[in-house]
Design an enzyme around this catalytic site. Structure first.
Site, PDB file in Angstrom:
ATOM      1  N   TYR A 292      -2.331  -0.605  10.015  1.00 50.92           N
ATOM      2  CA  TYR A 292      -2.400  -1.117   8.648  1.00 50.92           C
ATOM      3  C   TYR A 292      -1.089  -0.827   7.913  1.00 50.92           C
ATOM      4  O   TYR A 292      -0.503  -1.706   7.276  1.00 50.92           O
ATOM      5  CB  TYR A 292      -3.574  -0.474   7.922  1.00 50.92           C
TER       6      TYR A 292
ATOM      7  N   SER B  38       0.839  -1.192   0.000  1.00 51.53           N
ATOM      8  CA  SER B  38       0.000   0.000   0.000  1.00 51.53           C
ATOM      9  C   SER B  38       0.874   1.241   0.000  1.00 51.53           C
ATOM     10  O   SER B  38       1.991   1.237   0.536  1.00 51.53           O
ATOM     11  CB  SER B  38      -0.899   0.019   1.236  1.00 51.53           C
TER      12      SER B  38
END
Length: 262
Positions: free
Chosen positions: A168, A155
């Site tokens: 995350y 990401s």
């Protein structure tokens, strides 16, 4: 080079392939000729829909159901993988139980800023986003043919500051580090290992960030192309890395964000 059938004779496993980016990746690899194992954790109906769609379009695929982030998850994935591969009547050209491409796409999000974090959510994030890919690779390597491909879906959050997604981002950062180490370790076998890092993509995972026209426009404006990414934007990059065209690319972090926040 005709990339339309660049993966003929290859076997691919895509985790979290029932929807979003994983679904697009599975469809693209199948279009390029691979036999695709469509993994799902809880979205069984969605995964079977993906398999049906791939077959309808002339591709080959089968479902693999196993929840990630729980004890024995990697073993369960490959037990289902072997069973699904063994049931196929068109797999004669593919070495039984072998694997050429592993795409670690499955992930969970929603951690919040540090002040709101709770151990249960943090543990779940690490278990699914970092621990599961680690042991999936461990289980995959004995069956992966030399010259194989490992592609980790990370990401933009692992390289940019998004305090609202701290846990995350940490879990994806672990995935990035795994890519570097595996690339060096597996180079002797001709196995490439790379990270693909999407920015804002139209998926269920970030739907809340696109809830209003204003919010959607704000996300789009963060890309130099003034649009939100599509799952196919990521899938096409994964297809390149899975092909022989990417044989000299390994240990890399590929920013697939449409130039977000440049």
């Amino acid at each position: 080079m005709d990339t339309q059938r660049a993966l003929t004779g290859k076997v691919a496993l895509v985790t979290g392939a029932g929807r979003g980016i994983g679904r697009a990746i599975a469809a693209r690899l199948a279009r390029d000729g691979a036999l695709v194992a469509v993994h799902y954790g809880r979205s069984e109906a969605a995964a079977h829909e993906v398999v049906a769609e791939i077959r309808k379009n002339g591709g080959r695929a089968f479902p693999v159901g196993a929840e990630l982030g729980v004890p024995g998850d990697a073993a369960a994935v490959f037990e289902a993988f072997d069973a699904g591969l063994g049931e196929r009547t068109d797999a004669a050209a593919d070495a039984e139980g072998s694997l050429d491409i592993l795409v670690n796409n499955a992930g969970v999000s929603g951690s919040g800023p540090v002040g709101e974090a709770v151990p249960e959510v943090f543990d779940r994030m690490i278990a699914v986003n970092a621990k599961a890919p680690f042991f999936l690779v461990q289980s995959a390597l004995p069956r992966m043919r030399d010259g194989g491909r490992i592609i980790n879906i990370s990401s933009l959050a692992s390289r940019h500051a998004f305090p609202e997604s701290l846990a995350y981002a940490m879990s994806k950062g672990a995935l990035d580090t795994m890519t570097l180490c595996l690339a060096k370790e597996l180079g002797a076998r001709g196995i490439t290992v790379n990270t693909v890092a999407p920015g804002f993509i139209e998926t269920d995972m970030n739907a809340r960030r696109r809830a209003t026209p204003e919010a959607r426009a704000a996300l789009a404006a963060r890309s130099v192309f003034d649009r939100i990414g599509r799952p196919s934007d990521v899938a096409d990059v994964v297809a390149f890395l899975a092909s022989d065209d990417a044989r000299w690319v390994t240990g890399q972090y590929l920013d697939v964000s449409g130039g977000t926040d440049l």
